[in-house]
Motif scaffolding. Sequence first.
Motif, PDB file in Angstrom:
ATOM      1  N   SER A 142       0.807  -1.218   0.000  1.00 44.01           N
ATOM      2  CA  SER A 142       0.000   0.000   0.000  1.00 44.01           C
ATOM      3  C   SER A 142       0.840   1.268   0.000  1.00 44.01           C
ATOM      4  O   SER A 142       0.381   2.329  -0.431  1.00 44.01           O
ATOM      5  N   GLU A 143       2.079   1.173   0.478  1.00 44.08           N
ATOM      6  CA  GLU A 143       2.922   2.374   0.583  1.00 44.08           C
ATOM      7  C   GLU A 143       4.384   1.983   0.559  1.00 44.08           C
ATOM      8  O   GLU A 143       4.781   0.924   1.072  1.00 44.08           O
ATOM      9  N   THR A 174       5.147  -0.965   3.201  1.00 45.53           N
ATOM     10  CA  THR A 174       4.038  -1.253   4.108  1.00 45.53           C
ATOM     11  C   THR A 174       2.964  -1.986   3.324  1.00 45.53           C
ATOM     12  O   THR A 174       2.502  -1.502   2.286  1.00 45.53           O
ATOM     13  N   VAL A 206       2.546   1.046  -7.901  1.00 45.14           N
ATOM     14  CA  VAL A 206       2.863   1.769  -6.678  1.00 45.14           C
ATOM     15  C   VAL A 206       4.366   2.019  -6.594  1.00 45.14           C
ATOM     16  O   VAL A 206       4.816   3.084  -6.154  1.00 45.14           O
ATOM     17  N   ALA A 212       6.207   5.632  -6.308  1.00 48.82           N
ATOM     18  CA  ALA A 212       7.033   5.946  -5.138  1.00 48.82           C
ATOM     19  C   ALA A 212       8.418   6.426  -5.542  1.00 48.82           C
ATOM     20  O   ALA A 212       9.021   7.255  -4.853  1.00 48.82           O
TER      21      ALA A 212
END
Length: 418
Positions: free
Chosen positions: A150-151, A162, A183, A187
Motif C-alpha cells: 500500500s505504501e 508497508t 505503486v 514511489a
Amino acid sequence: MNDASSADFDSFSGAPFDAVVVGAGPSGLVTALALTHVARGTEARICLVGPAPEAPSVSRDTRTAALMDSSIALLKQLGVWDGLAPESAPLEGIRIVDSASPILPAPDVIFRASELGLPAFGYNIPNPVLVQALYDRAVQEMPVVSSPVSEIAIEDECARLTCADGRQIVTKLVVGADGRNSVCRKAAHIATQEWHYPQKAIATRFRHTLPHEQISTEFHRPSGPLTTVPLPDPYASSLIWVVDETEADRLTSLSRLAFAGELESHLGALTGPISDVGEIVAFPVAGMSAKTLMGPRTALVGEAAHILPPIGAQGLNLGFRDAGWLAERLRPIFEGAHDAGAKPVLLAYADSRQMDIMSRTIGVDLLNRSLITRFPPAQAARGAILRGLKSLPMLRRFAMRAGIAPPTPLPPLMQASA
C-alpha cells in the motif's frame, strides 16, 4: 517457504532483504525466480509480495501467453518448464492474412519455424496455468507475502514497504512488477509516456472443427488484427480480436452463441464451424513506456515499465527479458554481498534494456497504425512488404529472426545453451 508470518519479517529488521519483487503476475514471478536462481549459494535474500492466483480450475481468465523460444529457455533454467510443457501448444507456424488493403491485397504468408531450424517459434500457454506454476515454484524458493503493498518509503540506505495487512518489509532494492498503476513506479517518481488507440481488444477461446496444425493466424484488418493462437487441443484456439471501440461494445454484448457466429463469419474458411466460446473480455488498446527503468532503490520490469498493444506476442516476452537482464546485473552484486539498490547497478540494468524496449515499442506501434490508417501509400507499402516476405525466403528468414529475438544480446539465462 510459504507465506511468511510477521515474526519472520521482524527477524530481518536489522538486515533488510536484498531485493523484494512487488507483483505476482507472470513477469513478477519470473523475475523473483530469476533473482533467486542467480542468488543461489550466496547470502542474498529475495522476497516476493503479491496476491496468490486463482486456481486454473476456477479462473475465468481465458487469456494465453505466447512465449518465444528464449522465454521458454528461461522457464527451463528456472525449473518450471517440465510441468508446463504438457499444458502448452507449440507454435510451429505463423500465418499472415492481409484483409486490410482494399486495393491489391497481399497474398497470405506463412512463416515456419523449420525455416530457422527450430521445432517451434515458441509455445502458447493458458495464463492461469502459467501463473499457478510460477507461483507454486516461488513459494518453494523464497518468502512470499500475499498482501498487496500500500505504501513505499524510499530512504538513502533502504526502502520500507508497508503492506495492506500492516506488515512492514525493509529491502535494499524494490523491483516493481506491479503493472500499469505501479505503486513502486510512483514511489520512485518515475515518469511515463502514455498513448491510446481508438480500439479495444477482445480475448477469449473457442473450439473449431478443423485442426489448427500448430499454426497461429493473424488477419490484418482495417480495424486491427484478428489473431488465433493454438491451444494444446488441436481443435481449440485462443483469440485476440482488435476492433474499434464501438464494434467491441457490440460484440461483447452478444450471447456466446451469437459471438461464435460472428467469429465464424471471419474465420470459417480456416477453422470450420466454431463453438464453445469461453469467457469474453475486452480491454482498451493502449501503450505506456516509463521514461527510465530505474529510480532510487527501484527497478521496473514488465507492465510497470512498458505496455504494448496485443500484437505479435511481444509484451510478456519483453517482460521476461527484463527479468533475465536484471538477474544478470545483480548476479555479481549478490556474489560479492554488495548493495543491490546502488545507483550504478540500476543504471547498468536500465541501459541494457533501452534498445530492446524502444525497438519493440516502435515496431508494434507502426504495425498497428499501418493497419488502421486510411492513407493509400501506407497501405500500399505494407502490402509490398508482405509480398516481398512471400516471395523472398532470405527476407522472410530475416523477419522471423527479428520477430523472435531482440536486436541486443539475450541474457545468459535465456540462451538455449545456458
